[in-house]
Design an enzyme around this catalytic site. Structure first.
Site, PDB file in Angstrom:
ATOM      1  N   ASP A   5      37.417  -0.365 -40.255  1.00 52.97           N
ATOM      2  CA  ASP A   5      36.285  -0.885 -41.034  1.00 52.97           C
ATOM      3  C   ASP A   5      36.522  -0.530 -42.502  1.00 52.97           C
ATOM      4  O   ASP A   5      36.503   0.653 -42.872  1.00 52.97           O
ATOM      5  CB  ASP A   5      35.009  -0.219 -40.491  1.00 52.97           C
ATOM      6  CG  ASP A   5      33.741  -0.728 -41.153  1.00 52.97           C
ATOM      7  OD1 ASP A   5      33.829  -1.258 -42.281  1.00 52.97           O
ATOM      8  OD2 ASP A   5      32.671  -0.573 -40.537  1.00 52.97           O
ATOM      9  N   HIS A   6      36.728  -1.558 -43.314  1.00 52.17           N
ATOM     10  CA  HIS A   6      37.101  -1.303 -44.715  1.00 52.17           C
ATOM     11  C   HIS A   6      35.942  -0.721 -45.530  1.00 52.17           C
ATOM     12  O   HIS A   6      36.140  -0.235 -46.645  1.00 52.17           O
ATOM     13  CB  HIS A   6      37.601  -2.608 -45.356  1.00 52.17           C
ATOM     14  CG  HIS A   6      38.562  -2.388 -46.488  1.00 52.17           C
ATOM     15  ND1 HIS A   6      38.808  -1.155 -47.043  1.00 52.17           N
ATOM     16  CD2 HIS A   6      39.334  -3.253 -47.168  1.00 52.17           C
ATOM     17  CE1 HIS A   6      39.684  -1.267 -48.027  1.00 52.17           C
ATOM     18  NE2 HIS A   6      40.023  -2.536 -48.118  1.00 52.17           N
ATOM     19  N   ARG A   7      34.722  -0.732 -44.970  1.00 44.51           N
ATOM     20  CA  ARG A   7      33.611  -0.082 -45.676  1.00 44.51           C
ATOM     21  C   ARG A   7      33.758   1.435 -45.608  1.00 44.51           C
ATOM     22  O   ARG A   7      33.206   2.163 -46.418  1.00 44.51           O
ATOM     23  CB  ARG A   7      32.268  -0.472 -45.038  1.00 44.51           C
ATOM     24  CG  ARG A   7      31.928  -1.940 -45.207  1.00 44.51           C
ATOM     25  CD  ARG A   7      30.719  -2.309 -44.373  1.00 44.51           C
ATOM     26  NE  ARG A   7      30.949  -2.044 -42.945  1.00 44.51           N
ATOM     27  CZ  ARG A   7      30.031  -2.260 -41.988  1.00 44.51           C
ATOM     28  NH1 ARG A   7      28.844  -2.731 -42.307  1.00 44.51           N
ATOM     29  NH2 ARG A   7      30.312  -2.024 -40.724  1.00 44.51           N
TER      30      ARG A   7
END
Ligand code: CAO
Length: 270
Positions: free
Chosen positions: A242-244
């Site tokens: 998850d790039h967040r």
């Protein structure tokens, strides 16, 4: 463009249904129903309960999590030699020493090194909840669809115990004896297709987890060792995160570390 046009546009935008999290919806043209029987013979099979349930979750996770998939190969020549050398010993205790067992243990080592991967976003998205436990989900293919049972406290279990538990749990899942508790509390998931085939793929993150490891089929490849090409058994790894929560640099560090642990399994005990 008149003031009324702008007002009408703003009004219509405000009235339009919004996507999750308040962002704009996709506003895609609907898929028109097709009468497939017009083109040739067809039969209709209802989707299983598991497929219907997991389909909704997979779709939600795919569209609501910004996925990155980072790939790498682990040299598992030594691991496989060791696994084979222990096969008879393991058999005596009624267990099969599986590749998946090593993968679960190696993932735990990597999660300890990179705690951001053993975390979930809080419900309001304002903070990261870091977990002090290591529960690893393993995707199991059943006749009714995909389920992801969780191996609890994998850090406190030995390789053979994990392999045994995986064997028992996957048999139970395939016979349809699935309790909700089997599927809850996972920190990180592994989807192994290596026993079937294929190399790299894009595993979908099992929310609220923040990463998942996809494992392909290991094959012998000529690898340059600085002097010559040597035959090495290479395992394809695909890490979706998850790039967040995880930046690219951290993603690359995680998968490199994981590959190095699989390459030199003495690191499992460090
Ligand atoms: N590369 C090469 N060979 C592999 C391998 C890999 N990565 N992983 C396993 N194998 C080989 C093993 O060596 C074994 O061969 P031997 O019997 O000769 O030792 C054989 O494949 C079967 O392995 P296994 O019994 O250890 O089973 P597994 O670990 O491959 O799989 C399980 C267990 C439960 C993960 C599997 O049965 C399964 O359901 N896989 C599908 C998961 C899935 O559908 N994921 C997709 C999710 S997204 O839709």
């Amino acid at each position: 463009v008149l003031t009324e046009d702008v007002q009408a546009y703003v009004k219509s935008e405000l009235a339009r249904p919004r996507g999750e999290g308040g962002g704009p919806g996709f506003n895609l043209p609907p898929l028109q129903p097709v009468d497939f029987a017009k083109f040739g013979p067809v039969t209709t099979q209802p989707l299983s309960r598991i497929k219907k349930l997991s389909g909704g979750f997979l779709h939600r996770n795919w569209v609501s999590i910004p996925h990155i998939t980072q790939q790498d190969e682990a040299d598992i020549t030594e691991l496989e030699a060791f696994r084979k050398s222990q096969a008879d010993e393991a058999k005596k205790s009624g267990t099969k020493i599986t590749m998946l067992g090593f993968l679960v243990k190696a993932v735990v080592v990597a999660l300890k090194q990179f705690p951001e991967f053993n975390a979930s976003l809080s419900a309001d998205g304002e903070s990261l909840v870091l977990k002090g436990y290591f529960h690893i989900g393993v995707a199991v293919d059943t006749p009714n669809g995909l389920v992801v049972p969780v191996i609890r406290d994998a850090d406190r279990k030995g390789l053979l115990d994990i392999a045994k538990e995986l064997g028992e749990v996957s048999t139970r899942m395939r016979s349809g004896k699935i309790a909700p508790v089997d599927l809850q509390g996972g920190c990180f998931s592994i989807s192994s297709l290596g026993g079937i085939g294929g190399t790299f793929f894009t595993p979908i993150i099992n929310a609220p987890e923040v990463a998942i490891l996809g494992v392909g089929k290991a094959v012998m490849k000529p690898v340059w060792n600085g002097k010559e090409f040597a035959p090495r058994l290479m395992l394809p790894l695909s890490l979706s995160y998850d790039h967040r929560v995880v930046d690219g640099a951290l993603g690359a560090r995680f998968i490199s570390h994981l590959a190095s642990v699989l390459t030199d399994i003495r690191r499992l005990v460090l």
